[in-house]
Each structure stands twice: as C-alpha cells, then as structure tokens.
Scaffold this motif. Structure first.
Motif, mmCIF file in Angstrom:
data_model
loop_
_atom_site.group_PDB
_atom_site.id
_atom_site.type_symbol
_atom_site.label_atom_id
_atom_site.label_comp_id
_atom_site.label_asym_id
_atom_site.label_seq_id
_atom_site.Cartn_x
_atom_site.Cartn_y
_atom_site.Cartn_z
ATOM 1 N N PRO A 74 0.841 -1.205 0.000
ATOM 2 C CA PRO A 74 0.000 0.000 0.000
ATOM 3 C C PRO A 74 0.875 1.254 0.000
ATOM 4 O O PRO A 74 2.035 1.227 0.414
ATOM 5 N N ILE A 75 0.317 2.355 -0.474
ATOM 6 C CA ILE A 75 1.019 3.632 -0.530
ATOM 7 C C ILE A 75 0.471 4.533 0.576
ATOM 8 O O ILE A 75 -0.735 4.758 0.663
ATOM 9 N N ASN A 76 1.362 5.025 1.418
ATOM 10 C CA ASN A 76 0.952 5.952 2.478
ATOM 11 C C ASN A 76 0.576 7.298 1.867
ATOM 12 O O ASN A 76 1.173 7.727 0.881
ATOM 13 N N PHE A 77 -0.411 7.961 2.470
ATOM 14 C CA PHE A 77 -0.792 9.289 2.000
ATOM 15 C C PHE A 77 -1.157 10.181 3.183
ATOM 16 O O PHE A 77 -1.462 9.706 4.274
ATOM 17 N N ALA A 78 -1.098 11.481 2.919
ATOM 18 C CA ALA A 78 -1.589 12.491 3.852
ATOM 19 C C ALA A 78 -2.407 13.485 3.035
ATOM 20 O O ALA A 78 -2.052 13.797 1.897
ATOM 21 N N GLN A 79 -3.492 13.957 3.607
ATOM 22 C CA GLN A 79 -4.340 14.912 2.903
ATOM 23 C C GLN A 79 -4.929 15.891 3.906
ATOM 24 O O GLN A 79 -5.393 15.501 4.979
ATOM 25 N N THR A 80 -4.896 17.156 3.536
ATOM 26 C CA THR A 80 -5.511 18.221 4.324
ATOM 27 C C THR A 80 -6.465 18.970 3.412
ATOM 28 O O THR A 80 -6.111 19.282 2.276
ATOM 29 N N PHE A 81 -7.682 19.209 3.882
ATOM 30 C CA PHE A 81 -8.640 19.937 3.052
ATOM 31 C C PHE A 81 -9.588 20.740 3.925
ATOM 32 O O PHE A 81 -9.736 20.480 5.116
ATOM 33 N N VAL A 82 -10.205 21.745 3.299
ATOM 34 C CA VAL A 82 -11.195 22.587 3.975
ATOM 35 C C VAL A 82 -12.508 22.426 3.222
ATOM 36 O O VAL A 82 -12.557 22.569 1.999
ATOM 37 N N LEU A 83 -13.555 22.103 3.952
ATOM 38 C CA LEU A 83 -14.898 21.990 3.386
ATOM 39 C C LEU A 83 -15.710 23.213 3.768
ATOM 40 O O LEU A 83 -15.600 23.709 4.896
ATOM 41 N N TYR A 84 -16.520 23.701 2.817
ATOM 42 C CA TYR A 84 -17.446 24.792 3.102
ATOM 43 C C TYR A 84 -18.843 24.391 2.655
ATOM 44 O O TYR A 84 -19.008 23.724 1.635
ATOM 45 N N PRO A 85 -19.861 24.802 3.430
ATOM 46 C CA PRO A 85 -21.241 24.448 3.071
ATOM 47 C C PRO A 85 -21.757 25.280 1.899
ATOM 48 O O PRO A 85 -21.311 26.410 1.684
ATOM 49 N N VAL A 86 -22.670 24.686 1.143
ATOM 50 C CA VAL A 86 -23.384 25.392 0.082
ATOM 51 C C VAL A 86 -24.872 25.204 0.325
ATOM 52 O O VAL A 86 -25.288 24.326 1.087
ATOM 53 N N GLN A 87 -25.676 26.009 -0.329
ATOM 54 C CA GLN A 87 -27.122 25.888 -0.147
ATOM 55 C C GLN A 87 -27.579 24.494 -0.527
ATOM 56 O O GLN A 87 -27.038 23.869 -1.428
#
Length: 103
Positions: A74-87
């Motif tokens: 398997p390949i290790n990963f890291a992820q950072t993200f920002v979610l914003y709400p929509v109507q």
C-alpha cells in the motif's frame, strides 16, 4: 475543456496541491482522468477535524491507498482539506493538499 459535472465537490476558486503541484479546478479533473489504475481502496488511519472560518471544516487525514488490490504494497498518504457548506445542505472542497508518502 473542464467537465464540471464529473467533480461536484470542486467549485470555481478551489485551490489544490498534489505532490507539490498547484492545480486549478480543471487540472484536478484532468489529473484524475489520466490515472493508470482501475481501483483504489482508502484505508484511513487518522482523521482530525476542527472548525474553520465561516462554518468551514478543516480536516487532516493520513492513511494507506491499496491500488488495484495490491495489499502487499500500500502507498501511504496524507491529505488536508477545507470543506465549506453550500445551499441545499451539501459541501464543497475549498482547499485541498494531497501527498503520497513513499518510503
């Protein structure tokens, strides 16, 4: 041309980085369409979230990707993200940083 219907979580203004390459909304789609594997399984190891400005959610995830059922490497990963709400009660990815961790 960018096919927006393929990527409903990405909106104009989304900023993304994958392995040190800055990507626009359209280039994210282009990268996803050129990947050479058939299946990917995400094995999440950690997931940490906290509130962000304007009702957003900042999330950091680490884990492993099993590509084409190859569970022995398997390949290790890291992820950072920002979610914003929509109507309508859905969310979109406003910022996304993804890194494969080889080695």
């Amino acid at each position: 041309m960018c096919e927006r219907n393929l990527f409903p979580c990405i909106q104009r203004g989304t900023a993304a980085i994958a392995d040190s390459q800055g990507l626009s909304m359209c280039s994210v789609g282009a990268v996803l369409q050129t990947l050479q594997f058939q299946t990917v399984q995400h094995q999440v190891i950690t997931c940490d979230s906290q509130p962000a400005k304007d009702n957003g959610i900042l999330t950091f995830v680490t884990g492993k990707l099993v590509v084409d059922n190859n569970a022995t490497t398997p390949i290790n990963f890291a992820q950072t993200f920002v979610l914003y709400p929509v109507q309508g009660g859905s969310w979109y990815v406003h910022h996304d940083m993804f890194r494969l961790n080889y080695g």
